[in-house]
Design an enzyme around this catalytic site. Structure first.
Site, mmCIF file in Angstrom:
data_model
loop_
_atom_site.group_PDB
_atom_site.id
_atom_site.type_symbol
_atom_site.label_atom_id
_atom_site.label_comp_id
_atom_site.label_asym_id
_atom_site.label_seq_id
_atom_site.Cartn_x
_atom_site.Cartn_y
_atom_site.Cartn_z
ATOM 1 C CE1 TYR A 55 113.808 55.396 33.306
ATOM 2 C CE2 TYR A 55 114.636 53.162 33.881
ATOM 3 C CZ TYR A 55 113.940 54.124 33.466
ATOM 4 O OH TYR A 55 112.207 53.927 33.525
ATOM 5 C CB SER A 56 121.656 58.805 31.217
ATOM 6 O OG SER A 56 121.413 58.931 29.844
ATOM 7 C CB CYS A 223 121.448 62.933 25.637
ATOM 8 S SG CYS A 223 120.415 62.027 26.775
ATOM 9 C CD GLU A 263 122.566 57.453 25.410
ATOM 10 O OE1 GLU A 263 123.765 56.653 25.568
ATOM 11 O OE2 GLU A 263 122.824 57.709 26.828
ATOM 12 C CE1 TYR A 265 114.849 59.178 27.540
ATOM 13 C CE2 TYR A 265 117.486 59.547 27.463
ATOM 14 C CZ TYR A 265 116.804 59.879 27.722
ATOM 15 O OH TYR A 265 117.346 60.403 29.522
HETATM 16 P P1 FAD Z 1 106.931 51.994 29.366
HETATM 17 O O1 FAD Z 1 106.255 51.317 30.046
HETATM 18 O O2 FAD Z 1 107.784 51.305 28.071
HETATM 19 O O3 FAD Z 1 106.124 52.688 27.690
HETATM 20 C C1 FAD Z 1 104.653 53.890 28.122
HETATM 21 C C2 FAD Z 1 104.278 54.822 27.252
HETATM 22 O O4 FAD Z 1 105.268 55.645 26.730
HETATM 23 C C3 FAD Z 1 104.482 53.672 25.973
HETATM 24 O O5 FAD Z 1 103.459 54.263 24.685
HETATM 25 C C4 FAD Z 1 105.814 54.802 24.793
HETATM 26 O O6 FAD Z 1 105.530 54.763 23.669
HETATM 27 C C5 FAD Z 1 105.646 56.262 25.790
HETATM 28 N N1 FAD Z 1 107.288 56.185 26.912
HETATM 29 C C6 FAD Z 1 107.797 55.330 26.507
HETATM 30 N N2 FAD Z 1 109.123 56.064 26.835
HETATM 31 C C7 FAD Z 1 108.831 57.567 26.681
HETATM 32 C C8 FAD Z 1 109.674 59.047 27.273
HETATM 33 N N3 FAD Z 1 110.754 58.664 27.598
HETATM 34 N N4 FAD Z 1 109.160 59.657 27.718
HETATM 35 C C9 FAD Z 1 107.730 60.254 26.894
HETATM 36 N N5 FAD Z 1 106.791 59.144 26.572
HETATM 37 C C10 FAD Z 1 107.300 57.412 26.457
HETATM 38 N N6 FAD Z 1 114.512 57.903 30.609
HETATM 39 C C11 FAD Z 1 114.745 58.662 32.477
HETATM 40 O O7 FAD Z 1 113.435 59.180 32.800
HETATM 41 N N7 FAD Z 1 115.748 58.927 32.886
HETATM 42 C C12 FAD Z 1 117.275 58.931 31.609
HETATM 43 O O8 FAD Z 1 118.194 59.144 32.436
HETATM 44 C C13 FAD Z 1 116.682 57.897 30.835
HETATM 45 N N8 FAD Z 1 118.083 56.901 29.780
HETATM 46 C C14 FAD Z 1 117.772 56.165 28.833
HETATM 47 C C15 FAD Z 1 118.817 56.060 28.396
HETATM 48 C C16 FAD Z 1 118.788 55.246 27.114
HETATM 49 C C17 FAD Z 1 120.054 54.708 26.617
HETATM 50 C C18 FAD Z 1 117.101 54.808 26.951
HETATM 51 C C19 FAD Z 1 117.077 54.116 25.799
HETATM 52 C C20 FAD Z 1 116.780 55.460 27.080
HETATM 53 C C21 FAD Z 1 116.890 56.510 28.182
HETATM 54 N N9 FAD Z 1 114.777 56.855 29.260
HETATM 55 C C22 FAD Z 1 115.230 57.811 30.189
HETATM 56 C C23 FAD Z 1 113.939 56.186 28.736
HETATM 57 C C24 FAD Z 1 113.793 54.605 30.086
HETATM 58 O O9 FAD Z 1 114.551 53.655 29.175
HETATM 59 C C25 FAD Z 1 112.162 54.302 29.153
HETATM 60 O O10 FAD Z 1 112.406 54.000 28.005
HETATM 61 C C26 FAD Z 1 111.020 55.330 30.169
HETATM 62 O O11 FAD Z 1 111.680 55.489 31.252
HETATM 63 C C27 FAD Z 1 109.719 54.803 29.429
HETATM 64 O O12 FAD Z 1 109.863 53.487 30.480
HETATM 65 P P2 FAD Z 1 108.653 52.757 31.040
HETATM 66 O O13 FAD Z 1 108.480 51.774 31.339
HETATM 67 O O14 FAD Z 1 107.754 53.932 32.137
HETATM 68 O O15 FAD Z 1 107.306 53.405 29.564
#
Ligand code: FAD
Ligand code: A2P
Length: 265
Positions: A55-56, A223, A263, A265
């Site tokens: 998370y950023s 981003c 960046e 995602y």
């Molecule tokens: P999971 O249980 O991992 O996934 C559930 C399902 O949701 C999967 O089917 C997947 O395909 C889908 N999914 C995954 N990510 C997303 C998404 N972002 N939007 C829609 N569907 C998704 N997230 C934030 O909310 N705020 C941030 O500031 C932020 N910063 C990030 C910075 C970096 C460098 C990266 C790589 C990612 C960032 N993310 C951010 C995304 C975060 O890391 C997670 O991937 C996101 O919260 C989903 O995780 P989860 O465990 O809830 O979902």
């Protein structure tokens, strides 16, 4: 956890939250543009501990509250997968449900590429969608806190969201001094209005965008959603063409000078 505030309107389709974590006496220095890892409790279907999610950081280096050892995050509750099918995101739902006083496992910080320029006079162009606004908030707040020092440099922001109620930090952004930051919103789902993406706003503001693109001290940050990278690249290419420049020559220079950061995602 010292705070959990819903940022999106009650009528919004998405639940995006401002989470504040306090590190107490543990040193945890972070810079604008870095991310931290959160490890959700429990195990996956195979019995392995859950993987951490990034998370950023949404607050400046001296804390969400200046001088306090705390960090803010902007977290969207994931309720569907990338195809729009229902899927409860493990970590985002855990984070969005946190209560004041809860303890969270954190690791990091991570990231050496998305750091903001530190020298006086540098300008920043920020282009984001949804929670991609987190690092932009951190950078903007860093600059806002240093306004009195008159260090120069401009801030220009392009921010895409479905509608105003879906846009994290809409109220606070609108209250920022106009001489600090030039803000351009792009809304894609406002009834009765044409669908707009950040790349459309970039084209609308091509004169200013081109001027900043070609100033030696401008740093560009993109981003948010994966899909935006291509659209923004095409917009920059068009804008350069309109002004007799070749984006394919400018981009490698920007990258070589560490002035173009993406960046998604
Ligand atoms: P999971 O249980 O991992 O996934 C559930 C399902 O949701 C999967 O089917 C997947 O395909 C889908 N999914 C995954 N990510 C997303 C998404 N972002 N939007 C829609 N569907 C998704 N997230 C934030 O909310 N705020 C941030 O500031 C932020 N910063 C990030 C910075 C970096 C460098 C990266 C790589 C990612 C960032 N993310 C951010 C995304 C975060 O890391 C997670 O991937 C996101 O919260 C989903 O995780 P989860 O465990 O809830 O979902
Ligand atoms: P859309 O209404 O077409 O989904 P989200 O709310 O899903 O995080 O998205 C944030 C904003 O980014 C929305 O306005 C969304 O529009 C927009 N968006 C979606 N795809 C792109 C893209 N390829 N380039 C730029 N913006 C996009």
């Amino acid at each position: 956890v010292s705070g959990n505030l819903r940022l999106t309107g009650t009528d919004a389709s998405q639940d995006i939250r401002h989470i504040v974590l306090d590190f107490g006496n543990t040193a945890f220095p972070v810079l604008e543009g870095q991310s931290i890892g959160i490890i959700p409790p429990g195990a996956d279907a195979g019995g392995k501990p859950h993987a951490m999610r990034l998370y950023s950081v949404a607050s400046p280096r001296n804390g969400e509250r200046p001088g306090y050892n705390n960090v803010a995050l902007t977290v969207k509750r994931v309720t569907e997968d990338h195809e729009g099918k229902p899927a409860l995101g493990i970590c985002s739902n855990y984070v969005c449900d946190l209560q004041k006083g809860d303890q969270v496992q954190v690791c990091g910080p991570y990231g050496t590429n998305f750091l903001m320029p530190n020298h006086p006079g540098s300008s920043i162009m920020m282009i984001c969608t949804g929670t991609g606004s987190a690092p932009m908030r951190a950078m903007t707040e860093r600059r806002r806190r240093r306004m009195g020092l008159n260090e120069g440099g401009e801030l220009m922001l392009f921010f895409g969201a479905r509608a105003p109620a879906e846009l994290p930090y809409f109220g606070p952004l609108n209250k920022l001094p106009k001489d600090l930051i030039d803000i351009n919103f792009a809304f894609s789902r406002v009834p009765g209005q044409p669908k707009q993406y950040v790349q459309d706003k970039l084209r609308e503001r091509h004169e200013e965008v081109f001027r900043l693109l070609t100033v030696a001290d401008t740093y560009i940050y993109i981003c948010g959603l994966k899909g935006m990278e291509r659209g923004v690249d095409e917009a920059f290419r068009d804008i350069c063409r309109m002004h007799g420049q070749d984006w394919d020559k400018l981009l490698p220079t920007l990258k070589q000078q560490s002035r173009y950061h993406v960046e998604t995602y």
